[in-house]
Design a protein around this motif. Structure first.
Motif, short mmCIF file in Angstrom:
data_model
loop_
_atom_site.label_atom_id
_atom_site.label_comp_id
_atom_site.label_asym_id
_atom_site.label_seq_id
_atom_site.Cartn_x
_atom_site.Cartn_y
_atom_site.Cartn_z
N LYS A 82 30.17 60.79 38.73
CA LYS A 82 31.17 59.52 38.42
C LYS A 82 30.13 58.51 38.21
CE LYS A 82 35.53 61.59 40.00
NZ LYS A 82 36.58 61.27 40.93
N GLN A 83 29.35 58.38 39.31
CA GLN A 83 28.59 56.98 39.29
C GLN A 83 27.72 56.91 38.29
OE1 GLN A 83 28.86 54.59 41.59
NE2 GLN A 83 30.16 55.34 43.54
N LEU A 84 27.10 57.96 38.04
CA LEU A 84 26.35 58.02 37.18
C LEU A 84 26.78 57.98 35.53
CD1 LEU A 84 23.62 60.94 38.18
CD2 LEU A 84 23.27 58.41 38.01
N GLN A 85 27.97 58.21 35.50
CA GLN A 85 28.67 58.02 34.08
C GLN A 85 28.98 56.59 34.00
OE1 GLN A 85 32.52 60.11 34.28
NE2 GLN A 85 33.07 59.14 32.16
N ALA A 86 29.70 56.08 35.12
CA ALA A 86 29.88 54.67 34.93
C ALA A 86 28.71 53.85 34.65
CB ALA A 86 30.48 54.40 36.50
N SER A 87 27.51 54.06 35.01
CA SER A 87 26.36 53.44 34.79
C SER A 87 25.75 53.77 33.31
CB SER A 87 25.45 53.53 35.77
OG SER A 87 24.70 54.67 36.22
N GLY A 88 26.19 54.73 32.75
CA GLY A 88 25.83 55.16 31.68
C GLY A 88 24.53 55.93 31.51
N GLN A 89 24.27 56.81 32.61
CA GLN A 89 23.59 57.63 32.64
C GLN A 89 23.98 59.07 33.27
OE1 GLN A 89 20.13 55.73 35.50
NE2 GLN A 89 21.84 54.77 36.21
N PHE A 90 25.09 59.68 32.45
CA PHE A 90 25.69 60.84 32.74
C PHE A 90 24.85 62.03 32.47
CE2 PHE A 90 28.91 64.54 31.83
CZ PHE A 90 29.32 64.52 33.03
N PRO A 91 24.30 63.01 33.59
CA PRO A 91 23.35 63.77 33.47
C PRO A 91 23.68 64.77 32.27
CG PRO A 91 24.16 63.70 35.78
CD PRO A 91 25.05 63.01 34.72
N ASP A 92 22.46 65.37 31.87
CA ASP A 92 22.65 66.45 30.74
C ASP A 92 23.09 67.69 31.19
OD1 ASP A 92 21.47 64.50 28.74
OD2 ASP A 92 19.67 64.80 29.54
N LEU A 93 22.72 68.14 32.48
CA LEU A 93 23.12 69.46 33.19
C LEU A 93 23.44 68.78 34.53
CD1 LEU A 93 19.97 71.15 32.07
CD2 LEU A 93 22.42 71.86 31.27
N LEU A 94 24.53 69.78 35.07
CA LEU A 94 25.20 69.17 36.30
C LEU A 94 25.57 70.36 37.20
CD1 LEU A 94 26.60 67.58 33.76
CD2 LEU A 94 27.14 65.97 35.73
N GLN A 95 24.83 70.42 38.16
CA GLN A 95 25.03 71.84 39.24
C GLN A 95 26.38 71.81 39.93
OE1 GLN A 95 23.04 74.37 39.19
NE2 GLN A 95 24.12 75.74 40.35
N SER A 96 27.33 72.87 39.82
CA SER A 96 28.43 73.08 40.58
C SER A 96 29.32 71.90 40.79
CB SER A 96 27.86 73.44 42.02
OG SER A 96 27.15 74.61 41.72
#
Length: 425
Positions: A82-96
Motif C-alpha cells: 500500500k505504501q509503495l502504491q501510494a508513492s507510485g512504486q507498486f511492485p510488478d510482482l508481490l509475494q503472499s
C-alpha cells in the motif's frame, strides 16, 4: 505462509522513507531484457539467501527477465505494498499478499485458469470472485493445538481431548499438576487472537461455512449468540487461569521458546509452528484440532500461495512466465515445508517427492490436509472470498486482546460489527 502484520519503524516515517526502503520500477535491464520489481519478505526460515537463490532459478526459466528484489520491512506485505502504491512504486510482482486488498482496484492480473487447474490440488482454493490472483501452492492449518506429550503424561492425560468438555478438563488437570496449560504470545496481536480464531472457526464456521459471506450480506453479526458463545469460551479459559501469568505481555518469539522448552503444555498456533519443533526431541510433541462440543473435527484451513502479478508490470507476459516458474519449483516448496511448516498443494506429487526431512507431528498434521474431512476457511486468515474487509484483521486482533481483559464479551464484538459496517460501506 505466515502473514506477519507487525509494522516496523520504516512505515512510521511516511512516504519519504518508503523511497529509501525500496527501489523504483524499471522497464529495462542492462542486457536489453525486462527488469521487474518483486516484493518479498524475510523470516528466520525464509532468509535473504533463500529468496536470492529462488529468484535466480526462476530467472533461468524466464529468459529476458531480471528481478529487482524489494523486502517488506517487518514482513507486512499488504501494508508495504500500500505504501509503495501510494508513492507510485507498486511492485510488478508481490509475494503472499491478500488479493482482496488490491484486486478490486484493478491492480492485479489473474492467472490463466487452465494453468491453475493443471497444476494445483485445489485450483479455486484462494480464488477471489472466481479468479485466481495467487497460485494455490501451499496451505496451512490456523490454528492447531500443539501439545507436549511428556507434560500430558505428567498430569495423567493419556490422549489428546476430542470434545471441548474434555479439553477444559485436561486444562484443569494440568493446572492442578502445577503445569501451565496453554501458551499465549499475547504481546503480539495476531498471536493473541489464535484461540479465538480456532474457536470461531470450529464452532461458528464449522456449523455455517458461509458465515463470512452472510456477514457481507448483512444476514449475521458478531453479536449473534453463536459468536458470543464462542468468544465466551475464550474468556472462560482466561478466567480459569489456563494461560500463563501476564500472557498479554509475552512476545510471539518468546511464546515459541516457552512452549518448546517445556514451560507450558499446549500452544494454539498456525501450522507454521511445525518449522520450529525442536528436531532433537520432536517426538515429544503432538497436535490436535480445536475441539468442538460434539467431538466433530473441523479443520481451519487457509490456502496460501506465491506471487501476484501487477497489471501495471512493464511486460505482463514475462512477469507471468517468471511467476509460474517460481510457483512450480519444488525447491521453493521444500524450504516452505521444512522451515515454515507449509503443506504442499502441487498436483501429482507426494511429500517424498520434495526430498524433505520432516517430523512425525508434521506428517500427522499433513494428514488433516489430505484426508476427507470438514475444512472451513480459517477465520481472519483466508485470502479468498472469505477474506475479511481491509482493516478488519487488526480490529479482530484488538477484540481478542480486549476479551482477554474484560468480562464484557459483547462489547468488543459490537465494535467488530461497527468496524465491518464502516469498512464495507
Amino acid at each position: 505462509m505466515r502473514r506477519n502484520r507487525l509494522i516496523t519503524a520504516c512505515f512510521a516515517s511516511g512516504l519519504a522513507l518508503v523511497a529509501a526502503c525500496s527501489a523504483p520500477n524499471a522497464t529495462g535491464s542492462k542486457n536489453g531484457g525486462t527488469s521487474l520489481t518483486y516484493m518479498t519478505f524475510e523470516s528466520p526460515s525464509l532468509t535473504s539467501t533463500f529468496w536470492d537463490a529462488s529468484i535466480k532459478h526462476a530467472e533461468s526459466q524466464a529468459p529476458g527477465v531480471t528481478i529487482r528484489k524489494l523486502v517488506a520491512p517487518g514482513g507486512d506485505r499488504d501494508a508495504y505494498a500500500k505504501q509503495l502504491q501510494a508513492s507510485g512504486q507498486f511492485p510488478d510482482l508481490l509475494q503472499s499478499i491478500t488479493p482482496s486488498t488490491f484486486a478490486p482496484a484493478g491492480l492485479l492480473r489473474p492467472y490463466d485458469q487452465a494453468w491453475v487447474n493443471a497444476n494445483f490440488l485445489m485450483p479455486q482454493g484462494n480464488a477471489l470472485k472466481g479468479k485466481v490472483y495467487i497460485p494455490p501452492t501451499n496451505s496451512q492449518i490456523i490454528p492447531e493445538v500443539f501439545y507436549n506429550k511428556k507434560l500430558f503424561a505428567k498430569a495423567g492425560i493419556a490422549a489428546p481431548p476430542k470434545t471441548w468438555s474434555e479439553f477444559m478438563n485436561d486444562c484443569a488437570r494440568l493446572k492442578a499438576a502445577g503445569i501451565t496449560p496453554i501458551e499465549l504470545g499475547g504481546g503480539d496481536p495476531f498471536a493473541a487472537s489464535m484461540p479465538l480464531v480456532g474457536i470461531i472457526s470450529a464452532d461458528v464456521l464449522g456449523k455455517n461455512p458461509k458465515w463470512l459471506q452472510e456477514r457481507y450480506a448483512g444476514k449475521v453479526k458478531f453479536t449473534d449468540d453463536d459468536v458470543v458463545a464462542a468468544a465466551t469460551k475464550y474468556r472462560t479459559m482466561v478466567k480459569k487461569g489456563y494461560f500463563e501469568d501476564g500472557a498479554l505481555g509475552v512476545k510471539y518469539a518468546d511464546s515459541i521458546t516457552n512452549f518448546t522448552s517445556g514451560k507450558t503444555a499446549m500452544y494454539m498456533m498456525g501450522s507454521w509452528f511445525l518449522g520450529s519443533v525442536p528436531k532433537d526431541h520432536a517426538n515429544d510433541f503432538g497436535a490436535f484440532l480445536v475441539p468442538t462440543d460434539n467431538g466433530s473435527q473441523v479443520v481451519p484451513f487457509a490456502v496460501g500461495g506465491s506471487m501476484a502479478i501487477s497489471n501495471k508490470a512493464p511486460d505482463v507476459a514475462k512477469a507471468t512466465k517468471f511467476a509460474q516458474a517460481w510457483s512450480l519449483d519444488p525447491g521453493n516448496l521444500k524450504a516452505l515445508i521444512e522451515g515454515d511448516g507449509a503443506f504442499p498443494m502441487l498436483k501429482d506429487k507426494k511429500l517424498a517427492d520434495y526430498n524433505v526431512n520432516v517430523t512425525r507431528v508434521y506428517k500427522d498434521s499433513y494428514a488433516y490436509v489430505t484426508d476427507q474431512n470438514t475444512k472451513v476457511s480459517s477465520f481472519g486468515w483466508a485470502t479468498n472470498d472469505d477474506a475479511m474487509p481491509s482493516g478488519l484483521n487488526d480490529a479482530f486482533y484488538a477484540a481478542s486482546q480486549a476479551l482477554y481483559s474484560s468480562d464484557d464479551v459483547r462489547g468488543p464484538l459490537a465494535k467488530l460489527d461497527a468496524a465491518w459496517d464502516s469498512a464495507t460501506k
